[in-house]
Motif scaffolding. Structure first.
Motif, mmCIF file in Angstrom:
data_model
loop_
_atom_site.group_PDB
_atom_site.id
_atom_site.type_symbol
_atom_site.label_atom_id
_atom_site.label_comp_id
_atom_site.label_asym_id
_atom_site.label_seq_id
_atom_site.Cartn_x
_atom_site.Cartn_y
_atom_site.Cartn_z
ATOM 1 N N ALA A 105 0.839 -1.185 0.000
ATOM 2 C CA ALA A 105 0.000 0.000 0.000
ATOM 3 C C ALA A 105 0.877 1.238 0.000
ATOM 4 O O ALA A 105 2.084 1.163 0.253
ATOM 5 C CB ALA A 105 -0.920 0.009 1.227
ATOM 6 N N ARG A 106 0.277 2.382 -0.264
ATOM 7 C CA ARG A 106 0.990 3.655 -0.153
ATOM 8 C C ARG A 106 1.431 3.868 1.280
ATOM 9 O O ARG A 106 2.525 4.367 1.549
ATOM 10 C CB ARG A 106 0.058 4.785 -0.622
ATOM 11 N N ALA A 107 0.583 3.480 2.212
ATOM 12 C CA ALA A 107 0.874 3.507 3.649
ATOM 13 C C ALA A 107 -0.176 2.643 4.321
ATOM 14 O O ALA A 107 -1.294 2.505 3.816
ATOM 15 C CB ALA A 107 0.816 4.932 4.202
ATOM 16 N N PHE A 108 0.169 2.032 5.445
ATOM 17 C CA PHE A 108 -0.787 1.211 6.178
ATOM 18 C C PHE A 108 -1.394 2.060 7.292
ATOM 19 O O PHE A 108 -1.034 1.955 8.464
ATOM 20 C CB PHE A 108 -0.107 -0.048 6.713
ATOM 21 N N GLN A 109 -2.325 2.914 6.891
ATOM 22 C CA GLN A 109 -2.987 3.859 7.798
ATOM 23 C C GLN A 109 -4.462 3.944 7.437
ATOM 24 O O GLN A 109 -4.867 3.551 6.333
ATOM 25 C CB GLN A 109 -2.342 5.241 7.680
ATOM 26 N N PRO A 110 -5.298 4.466 8.348
ATOM 27 C CA PRO A 110 -6.712 4.627 8.025
ATOM 28 C C PRO A 110 -6.906 5.450 6.756
ATOM 29 O O PRO A 110 -6.226 6.448 6.532
ATOM 30 C CB PRO A 110 -7.263 5.362 9.255
ATOM 31 N N GLY A 111 -7.821 4.983 5.903
ATOM 32 C CA GLY A 111 -8.103 5.675 4.659
ATOM 33 C C GLY A 111 -7.286 5.217 3.475
ATOM 34 O O GLY A 111 -7.408 5.779 2.385
ATOM 35 N N GLU A 112 -6.465 4.175 3.645
ATOM 36 C CA GLU A 112 -5.621 3.712 2.550
ATOM 37 C C GLU A 112 -6.180 2.444 1.907
ATOM 38 O O GLU A 112 -6.824 1.628 2.554
ATOM 39 C CB GLU A 112 -4.205 3.438 3.047
#
Length: 290
Positions: free
Chosen positions: A37-44
């Motif tokens: 993923a682009r980042a493993f954060q909420p909203g990804e």
């Protein structure tokens, strides 16, 4: 066909997205699973790749309390898209892959980290902060209609190649921003806003089927495109429509024009994405499916 590109948290090599197809049904053993993923954060948005030693009839991915259907890429490789909703708390989560018969074929974990979202303060028509009693039944009905849309995605992949931005202007309003309207806190901003002039043509982010095209109380003139396998685009605040419910659209096709309908402070396009009922940042979709 274009594939998913490299991005920040790359754990496996990128793959080329193949055309939707059915694999030969066979018994399979344990497989390999990886996430990126682009980042493993909420909203990804997260891509899950499963490599199994033998062909299978179908796969699905379970993660974060949701099930995401996978699509076939080649003889042994499958791909699924999982959304990390805004409500997901930081922590380590299991990502498991199952066959059509429910057998677990492999699993991995992903660690979701926290993300600080900004706060936006806006002044709008009071009717869009404290709706009059006469509008409450309509709002509830529209919420129920949208909930039904998210749960009835096409069972096959309708998108192809890269996602494209619906307008040329850059997004300025952050996805996930904590929204304060007329001094009152409301739900987080679940899309990206593009400050385009009224009348600007809006292009379909990718191919799919139009499943909603009419006025809603908060989002004004609204279009929802079903891209298949739980992936949806919602385009809001339009001034006019160029498509109807039931239409098939291609990536880049004009579907409407930018406007200022619904709860707005001025003309702009609001683009929101749902991935198996998870609210994800459209910019993460542009980054991942490129």
């Amino acid at each position: 066909m274009k594939g998913l590109t490299r991005f920040t948290a790359l754990l496996v090599m990128p793959i080329t997205l193949g055309a939707p197809a059915a694999a030969r049904p066979q018994t399979t053993g344990a497989g390999e699973v990886a996430v990126r993923a682009r980042a493993f954060q909420p909203g990804e948005l997260v891509a899950v790749t499963a490599v199994v030693p033998n062909a299978v009839e179908g796969l699905r991915v379970r993660a974060l309390g949701h099930t995401s259907p996978a699509f076939w890429v080649d003889e042994h490789r499958w791909e699924a898209l999982v959304g990390i909703d805004l409500s997901v708390a930081p922590g380590k989560y299991t990502v498991s892959v199952e066959g059509a018969d429910g057998r677990r074929l492999g699993q991995t974990t992903m660690t979701v980290t926290s993300k600080a979202f900004p706060t936006r303060r806006l002044t709008v028509d009071p009717a869009f902060v404290d709706p009059p009693p006469a509008a409450l039944e309509r709002i509830e009905r529209e919420n129920n209609d949208l909930a039904a849309v998210w749960k009835n995605a096409a069972s096959e992949r309708l998108w192809s190649d890269a996602f494209v931005a619906p307008v040329a202007e850059q997004a300025t309003s952050s996805f996930g921003a904590r929204s304060v309207f007329n001094g009152q806190a409301r739900t987080p901003h679940s899309g990206a806003d593009f400050p385009s002039p009224a009348g600007t043509p809006i292009h379909a982010p990718n191919s799919g089927r139009v499943v909603l095209a009419h006025e809603l109380y908060f989002t004004g003139n609204t279009i929802v495109i079903d891209h298949g396998l739980g992936l949806f685009s919602l385009l809001a605040h339009l001034s006019s429509f160029a498509v109807h419910e039931g239409d098939q659209v291609e990536a880049g096709q004009i579907v409407g024009a930018v406007g200022a309908t619904g709860r707005v402070t001025g003309p702009h396009l609001h683009w929101a994405v749902r991935a198996n009922d998870a609210r994800v940042d459209p910019l993460s979709v542009l980054s991942l499916i490129h």
